[in-house]
Design a protein around this motif. Structure first.
Motif, PDB file in Angstrom:
ATOM      1  N   UNK A 153      -7.065  -3.967   6.688  1.00 14.68           N
ATOM      2  CA  UNK A 153      -6.040  -4.095   5.648  1.00 14.68           C
ATOM      3  C   UNK A 153      -6.158  -2.960   4.642  1.00 14.68           C
ATOM      4  N   UNK A 154      -5.031  -2.496   4.153  1.00 21.57           N
ATOM      5  CA  UNK A 154      -5.054  -1.545   3.051  1.00 21.57           C
ATOM      6  C   UNK A 154      -5.149  -2.355   1.755  1.00 21.57           C
ATOM      7  N   UNK A 155      -6.124  -1.989   0.911  1.00 22.42           N
ATOM      8  CA  UNK A 155      -6.369  -2.818  -0.277  1.00 22.42           C
ATOM      9  C   UNK A 155      -6.488  -1.966  -1.544  1.00 22.42           C
ATOM     10  N   UNK A 156      -6.659  -2.655  -2.630  1.00 21.75           N
ATOM     11  CA  UNK A 156      -7.041  -2.073  -3.927  1.00 21.75           C
ATOM     12  C   UNK A 156      -6.137  -0.908  -4.353  1.00 21.75           C
ATOM     13  N   UNK A 157      -6.800   0.208  -4.765  1.00 17.27           N
ATOM     14  CA  UNK A 157      -6.048   1.320  -5.358  1.00 17.27           C
ATOM     15  C   UNK A 157      -5.024   1.917  -4.397  1.00 17.27           C
ATOM     16  N   UNK A 158      -5.423   2.028  -3.134  1.00 17.13           N
ATOM     17  CA  UNK A 158      -4.504   2.642  -2.181  1.00 17.13           C
ATOM     18  C   UNK A 158      -3.268   1.756  -1.978  1.00 17.13           C
ATOM     19  N   UNK A 159      -3.514   0.454  -1.910  1.00 17.60           N
ATOM     20  CA  UNK A 159      -2.382  -0.475  -1.770  1.00 17.60           C
ATOM     21  C   UNK A 159      -1.464  -0.351  -2.983  1.00 17.60           C
ATOM     22  N   UNK A 160      -2.058  -0.249  -4.146  1.00 17.58           N
ATOM     23  CA  UNK A 160      -1.246  -0.108  -5.363  1.00 17.58           C
ATOM     24  C   UNK A 160      -0.437   1.178  -5.331  1.00 17.58           C
ATOM     25  N   UNK A 161      -1.086   2.252  -4.869  1.00 21.06           N
ATOM     26  CA  UNK A 161      -0.381   3.544  -4.807  1.00 21.06           C
ATOM     27  C   UNK A 161       0.817   3.450  -3.860  1.00 21.06           C
ATOM     28  N   UNK A 162       0.620   2.816  -2.725  1.00 15.08           N
ATOM     29  CA  UNK A 162       1.719   2.689  -1.751  1.00 15.08           C
ATOM     30  C   UNK A 162       2.859   1.851  -2.344  1.00 15.08           C
ATOM     31  N   UNK A 163       2.488   0.766  -2.997  1.00 15.09           N
ATOM     32  CA  UNK A 163       3.526  -0.089  -3.586  1.00 15.09           C
ATOM     33  C   UNK A 163       4.322   0.672  -4.645  1.00 15.09           C
ATOM     34  N   UNK A 164       3.616   1.477  -5.418  1.00 13.11           N
ATOM     35  CA  UNK A 164       4.285   2.262  -6.454  1.00 13.11           C
ATOM     36  C   UNK A 164       5.252   3.256  -5.811  1.00 13.11           C
ATOM     37  N   UNK A 165       4.776   3.926  -4.780  1.00 11.58           N
ATOM     38  CA  UNK A 165       5.615   4.909  -4.099  1.00 11.58           C
ATOM     39  C   UNK A 165       6.865   4.256  -3.490  1.00 11.58           C
ATOM     40  N   UNK A 166       6.684   3.084  -2.926  1.00 14.62           N
ATOM     41  CA  UNK A 166       7.834   2.390  -2.327  1.00 14.62           C
ATOM     42  C   UNK A 166       8.908   2.093  -3.379  1.00 14.62           C
ATOM     43  N   UNK A 167       8.470   1.880  -4.607  1.00 17.59           N
ATOM     44  CA  UNK A 167       9.446   1.549  -5.653  1.00 17.59           C
ATOM     45  C   UNK A 167      10.322   2.734  -6.022  1.00 17.59           C
TER      46      UNK A 167
END
Ligand SMILES: NC(=O)C1=CN([C@@H]2O[C@H](COP(=O)(O)OP(=O)(O)OC[C@H]3O[C@@H](n4cnc5c(N)ncnc54)[C@H](O)[C@@H]3O)[C@@H](O)[C@H]2O)[C@@H](O)CC1
Ligand SMILES: Nc1ncnc2c1ncn2[C@@H]1O[C@H](COP(=O)(O)OP(=O)(O)O)[C@@H](O)[C@H]1O
Ligand SMILES: [K+]
Length: 531
Positions: A153-167
């Motif tokens: 699973x992608x977690x923590x900071x990297x997951x947050x970065x991806x979610x931000x980019x998707x927005x």
């Protein structure tokens, strides 16, 4: 069939891709050379999708001119493995071509080859950024975080970065797969990049063809990097177990041209059993789907009270009025109807669950049967596996996910892995199983799977499944009349044809303009376009 057509028919798992690549490396191709080759192809494609604006206006980003999109500032996401290595080569090439490149590499431990490309990119003075937010002014993002090597699973900071980019909803080109998708199932591991384009490398990854991946994949393209066909067949065999359905396959298997000397009964006699007082329209749509197939003779059994309605819509068909239940469902077929005399029977749309004895009678017969809608619901009540065990002839089941769950309660992963679910269902029943959806999956008892790789959400509309049932029935009947050994190809043709009719209709009439009747009007234009 040429090379391009051949590789378009193949879908692979991560394990198969690794084995195929392993053979190439074992034969002497240097890993670094292959990465260079692949990444140059990606960078060329990116440049054609997002050409550099040669004479930038003061405020060029993002710019649309004459319908083309121009990109200047490119953010490149770099992961720890070879997907990241690919991304670094792309970053370097775009840098040399004059793009303003920024690299976001949120890992300190990289694979060796990736380290080398990383060092070289640094030596060229390409800008590295610490935070994903530093890419917010980019016109384009290249996603090289993970490819088929993602395992956790992608977690923590990297997951947050991806979610931000998707927005940000920026154009994103994903290398091989949108990072975060499991290669085989299309499952989102933690979170995933929402790509605008996915440039899949070498061979189509199975996960890109799974319904639940589609939201992330965007427009998918295959980048061919000359994997020798011998290496592909060494791992997958001559015919791939999982086949993407292509136009070339359809052209090979269509029942065309017809023999010059023939007659209607030699072109298949299909019996449709459909409709009730409550669901009269479904019978018409099933009939029109069958009409589109070109079947030689069409008989349609409906409740007596629907007879004149059906005659007015399908003057060429033989309409059989049947005794009705109190609620207007078919109670029984007339004695004169000999089920064994038809080349195929399609049963189910609109019959209601009152028509149990009809379905039992149809299944007791020894000719090919396709069951849909209430036909499937009745089968589920009768017990899917125990009922089908008794059958010798071909059975085709065409459930959507809800019907599938009722038919196969023992297969509880239909949403997670549609391909495996179909494989299991076909194995348990011996039937040809067609699981409807955005990417319809078809399988038979041999374990072989076909996936229809293109469709349109315009088809997500009541009645479009009825059209498919009629179309399958008509093609099956023609196949039986022509003594074709394997009927599954006929089911595959129908599913592809149906989807293409939806695509063509949506092109002309928008995604909101494809009601099921309209869909039937686009069946023939698809065929004329093909020949
Ligand atoms: N070998 C080659 O030269 C070629 C490689 N190709 C590229 O290589 C990719 C496959 O490369 P790899 O096998 O290195 O795999 P990936 O680059 O997909 O990623 C694997 C790396 O990520 C790590 N990882 C996995 N899940 C993680 C997670 N959740 N969080 C953090 N780290 C995680 C693994 O430990 C491993 O280091 C393909 O998708 C493709 O882009 C292709 O271009 C074809 C040629
Ligand atoms: N999102 C989608 N994208 C592409 N095709 C779809 C989508 N949703 C549904 N379809 C197709 O539309 C048809 C719907 O059939 P079904 O669910 O049986 O509807 P009905 O019983 O109302 O006719 C199937 O062929 C299915 O594959
Ligand atoms: K990727």
């Amino acid at each position: 069939m040429n090379r391009w057509e051949k590789i378009q028919e193949i879908a692979v798992t991560a394990a198969q891709m690794r084995e195929i690549e392993g053979r190439i490396f074992a034969a002497g191709m240097p890993v670094a050379a292959l990465m260079e080759k692949v990444a140059i192809l990606i960078s060329v494609r990116v440049q054609s999708l997002f050409p550099l604006l040669l004479n930038p206006t003061p405020n060029p980003s993002p710019l649309y001119r004459e319908g083309r999109r121009f990109a200047v500032r490119v953010g490149v996401l770099v992961g720890p493995g070879h997907n990241g290595g690919d991304a670094l080569v792309v970053a370097r090439e775009l840098h040399f071509r004059g793009y303003e490149v920024k690299i976001y590499r949120p890992f300190s431990k990289l694979k060796d080859l990736t380290v080398q490309h990383d060092l070289y990119a640094q030596s060229l003075g390409i800008c590295y950024v610490e935070n994903i937010a530093d890419l917010q002014d980019c016109d384009l993002i290249i996603d090289g975080l993970f490819g088929f090597g993602l395992e956790r699973e992608i977690k923590d900071n990297l997951a947050e970065a991806i979610n931000q980019l998707n927005e940000w909803s920026k154009p994103v080109v994903s290398i091989d797969l949108p990072s975060g998708l499991q290669t085989d199932t299309g499952e989102v591991l933690g979170t995933a990049i929402k790509a605008t384009y996915t440039l899949c490398l070498g061979l189509w990854k199975l996960g890109l063809l799974q319904d639940r991946a589609l939201e992330y994949v965007g427009k998918a393209e295959l980048i061919d990097f000359d994997i020798p066909l011998a290496d592909i067949t060494a791992i997958l065999g001559e015919a791939p177990q999982i086949q993407r359905v292509t136009k070339e396959f359809i052209q090979q298997h269509l029942p065309l041209p017809r023999p010059a000397v023939t007659h209607k009964y030699k072109q298949g006699h299909l019996l449709l059993i459909c409709g009730s007082r409550k669901y009269a329209g479904g019978a018409i749509l099933t009939g029109l789907g069958a009409r589109g197939s070109g079947v030689g003779m069409l008989s349609i059994a409906v409740p007596e009270s629907l007879k004149s309605l059906l005659v007015s819509h399908l003057p060429e068909a033989l309409i059989i009025g049947c005794e009705e239940t109190e609620n207007g469902a078919i109670a029984s077929l007339p004695d004169a109807v000999n089920l064994g005399s038809y080349d195929a029977i399609a049963c189910g749309p609109g019959i209601t669950t009152e028509a149990t004895t009809i379905v039992e009678g149809v299944l007791a017969n020894n000719n090919p049967v396709i069951l849909d809608a209430d036909g499937l619901n009745i089968l589920a009540q009768l017990g899917t596996i125990s009922t089908l065990e008794k059958r010798q002839a071909t059975t085709v089941l065409t459930p959507h996910a809800g019907e599938f769950k009722r038919l196969f309660p023992e297969i509880d992963y239909v949403q997670q892995n549609r391909v495996e679910a179909v494989k299991k269902a076909a194995e348990l029943t011996g039937a040809i199983v067609l699981l409807k959806g955005a990417r319809t999956v078809i399988g038979n008892a041999s374990g072989k799977i076909w996936i229809v790789p293109e469709s349109t959400p315009a088809l997500a509309r009541g009645g479009s499944g009825d059209v498919l049932t009629g179309l399958i029935g008509g093609l099956l009947a023609q196949g039986v009349a022509a003594n074709i050994n394997s009927l599954v190809e006929r089911v595959v043709i129908a599913a592809w044809w149906h989807a293409q009719a939806g695509i063509l209709a949506a092109k002309e009439r928008t995604e909101l303009g494809v009601d099921a009747f309209t869909l039937t009007q686009f069946l023939n234009p698809v065929l004329s376009g093909l020949l």
